[in-house]
Write an enzyme that holds these catalytic residues in place. Structure first.
Site, PDB file in Angstrom:
ATOM      1  N   ASP A   1      36.610  27.784  35.822  1.00 44.71           N
ATOM      2  CA  ASP A   1      36.003  28.998  36.236  1.00 44.71           C
ATOM      3  C   ASP A   1      35.310  29.416  34.888  1.00 44.71           C
ATOM      4  O   ASP A   1      35.451  29.284  33.937  1.00 44.71           O
ATOM      5  CB  ASP A   1      37.160  30.124  36.164  1.00 44.71           C
ATOM      6  CG  ASP A   1      38.075  29.945  37.325  1.00 44.71           C
ATOM      7  OD1 ASP A   1      37.973  28.693  37.829  1.00 44.71           O
ATOM      8  OD2 ASP A   1      39.047  30.643  37.556  1.00 44.71           O
TER       9      ASP A   1
ATOM     10  N   GLU B   1      41.278  35.160  44.162  1.00 44.06           N
ATOM     11  CA  GLU B   1      41.270  34.961  42.514  1.00 44.06           C
ATOM     12  C   GLU B   1      39.965  35.382  42.288  1.00 44.06           C
ATOM     13  O   GLU B   1      38.954  35.561  43.337  1.00 44.06           O
ATOM     14  CB  GLU B   1      41.376  33.260  42.373  1.00 44.06           C
ATOM     15  CG  GLU B   1      42.816  32.819  42.538  1.00 44.06           C
ATOM     16  CD  GLU B   1      42.772  31.460  41.958  1.00 44.06           C
ATOM     17  OE1 GLU B   1      43.545  31.202  41.074  1.00 44.06           O
ATOM     18  OE2 GLU B   1      41.841  30.544  42.296  1.00 44.06           O
TER      19      GLU B   1
END
Length: 568
Positions: A145, A314
């Site tokens: 990420d 998320e």
């Protein structure tokens, strides 16, 4: 950006700047060894073998205090590549191996002892054929990420989930890169490293222009998830423009009894005069507010009955965007989900509605699901704080958890997407996210080319339905089709090159076009293809791993113009 690739083929060259260690480990048991470190060196190059089990490698200083304790797949039989460990005055490596000795043999015979080296300088030349030319990648190691993205004083800062000690997921740390043009990136030292509270999961940074936290006007304040036995939210701050961070003395700042409680994203809400934090909490998003970035109040939750719930929610984001051609603005909440994507694995969904500083209200029916990108390799999408000109610039992780650890690269794994500017548009009774390649990508356009290159942009002017195929001399191909009647665009990568590393990889992805397409912008970069409708109503991102670059383009139903990308 500076690149680093160290394989066995490069071992001789590395030896020119580093000395092979005269390693005599102290074997203390079937799974335990210590190694006295030679002094006077900056790094030790640790040999990695990816099929080996993790070993816990503790660096012990002169005061017998541990300064680092990463997990490293130290080589047992063969070396796949090397990773550097900064010695930081360390005197001793205390290593616990976790493999089965009945299959791996005796610790004293492991390959890591024969191949370990010392060096004062890391070779960062790129020798990886599939490393992208104009996408952000880590200099070495694993990346997932994007985190902590902000803009200040002409510089874009991009942090990211990073494993400095191998190219598989582990040892989560915030890596850090900076750029003045969103394309050419310079690698900086790690921004935030694991500590006693946990490893460093995803989060965000904000520019505290009004000094609400009391550090200094313009301080950079980072929020991230500390991941250990539980997931809690922690804070760090920087008073030197984000170059170095100091952790808040009262961490953790927010706690919960939920097992999946992570990825804080912050922004300033002018109408209420407060900071807003949106957090992923299992199958919903939680919203908090604070006047000072330290004291937080839970305001509301969103999402239990909305959108896709095929996996864990998320990496949220929440922003106000203009709606094209209307003069109005609406709010968009980004929710990344894994699994549950339209073609398996992860994807980025979003919701459009209103936010009053306390609660987000979605304007669509609960069963409506909207995807930002209809490729297989677009995830963890978040935006930069404090972007100039009121822009909302997003970057996504360009991979998929179904096979991210298996893709055919070694010294690094994963790249980020090109930057994209976001807005909203209306189609029928719904409002959708518009996705455009950021204007900085235009500056990369060079001269026109007569044939494809491994890193180029292709402009396709359409006359209706069309079919475009990228090929190479090995017979590998990617076929893209636009169906004007059905208003769909597809990309088929089933014969794109190396596809057998995962049964989830060979696939055709299909996107709605929300109207007729007139022009496509296709970004090709060694191991990826990103396709955009020039009007920003469709985006598709897919990885490809050809054995040689695609060098032929066949097109029916349009005209193609190929541009080189000015990398240097």
């Amino acid at each position: 950006m500076k690149k680093m690739f160290m394989t066995m083929a490069a071992a001789v060259m590395l030896g020119a700047t580093g000395a092979r260690a005269q390693v005599q480990p102290m074997v203390l048991g079937d799974q335990h060894a210590m190694l006295r470190l030679e002094q006077g060196h900056k790094y030790v190059l640790l040999p990695v073998e990816e099929k080996a089990e993790n070993a816990s490698v503790r660096l012990v200083g002169a005061d017998n205090q541990s300064t680092l304790r990463p997990n490293v797949r130290l080589a047992v039989d063969n070396v796949d590549y090397f990773v550097p460990m900064e010695l930081r005055g360390g005197q001793l490596l205390d290593i616990v191996f976790h493999g089965d000795r009945r299959t791996t043999g005796s610790v004293k015979d492991f390959a890591c002892w024969r191949e370990m080296k010392y060096t004062d300088q890391i070779d960062t030349a790129n020798r990886e054929r599939l490393r992208p030319a104009y996408h952000h990648t880590p200099t070495w190691g694993w990346m997932n990420d994007p985190n902590g993205m902000f803009y200040q004083d002409g510089v874009w800062h991009l942090c990211y989930q990073w494993n400095p000690y191998g190219s598989l997921w582990e040892n989560m740390t915030w890596g850090h890169s900076v750029s003045k043009d969103l394309v050419h990136w310079e690698a900086l030292p790690a921004a935030i490293e694991p500590d006693a509270i946990g490893t460093i999961f995803s989060g965000s940074c904000v520019v505290d222009k009004n000094n609400t936290a009391g550090y200094v006007a313009g301080a950079i304040v980072a929020f991230y998830t500390s991941a250990a036995e539980s997931q809690t939210q922690s804070m760090a701050y920087s008073t030197d423009g984000g170059r170095t961070f100091k952790k808040y003395e009262h961490n953790p700042v927010i706690t919960s009894n939920l097992p999946d409680f992570r990825d804080p994203h912050l922004f300033w809400h002018g109408e209420t005069g407060k900071w807003i934090m949106i957090l992923a909490a299992g199958q919903e998003m939680q919203i908090y507010s604070s006047p000072n970035l330290k004291d937080w109040t839970k305001e509301s939750s969103f999402g239990r009955e909305y959108g896709c719930h095929g996996g864990v929610w998320e990496c949220p984001d929440l922003m106000r965007l203009p709606v094209r051609g209307t003069g109005e603005q609406k709010w968009m909440l980004i929710c990344n989900i894994n699994p549950g994507g339209p073609f398996g694995g992860n994807a980025t969904q979003y919701f459009v509605g209103q936010f009053d500083g306390h609660k987000f209200t979605c304007e669509s029916k609960p069963e409506v699901t909207k995807w930002m990108d209809y490729g297989k390799d677009h995830y963890a999408t978040v935006t930069f704080d404090n972007a100039p000109e009121g822009r909302h610039v997003a970057i996504a992780w360009m991979s998929n958890w179904q096979y991210a650890n298996q893709v055919p690269t070694k010294q690094f794994r994963s790249a980020n997407s090109i930057p994209r500017d976001l807005d909203l548009f209306v189609d029928g009774n719904e409002t959708y996210c518009g996705v455009m390649p950021s204007k900085e990508m235009l500056a990369l356009r060079g001269k026109k080319l007569k044939k494809l290159s491994e890193a180029c942009e292709v402009i396709v002017d359409l006359k209706g339905s069309a079919e475009l195929t990228l090929l190479n001399t090995k017979g590998e191909q990617v076929c893209m089709r636009y169906d004007a009647q059905k208003q769909t665009f597809s990309m088929d990568r089933r014969k794109s090159g190396e596809v057998n590393f995962s049964e989830a990889f060979p696939i055709e992805t299909v996107a709605p076009t929300h109207g007729q397409l007139h022009q496509l912008r296709i970004f090709i970069d060694r191991c990826s293809i990103e396709v955009f409708d020039a009007d920003g109503r469709m985006a598709m991102t897919n990885l490809v791993f050809p054995s040689e670059p695609y060098n032929t383009l066949k097109l029916k139903g349009g005209k193609a113009t190929i541009y080189e990308m000015k990398i240097q």
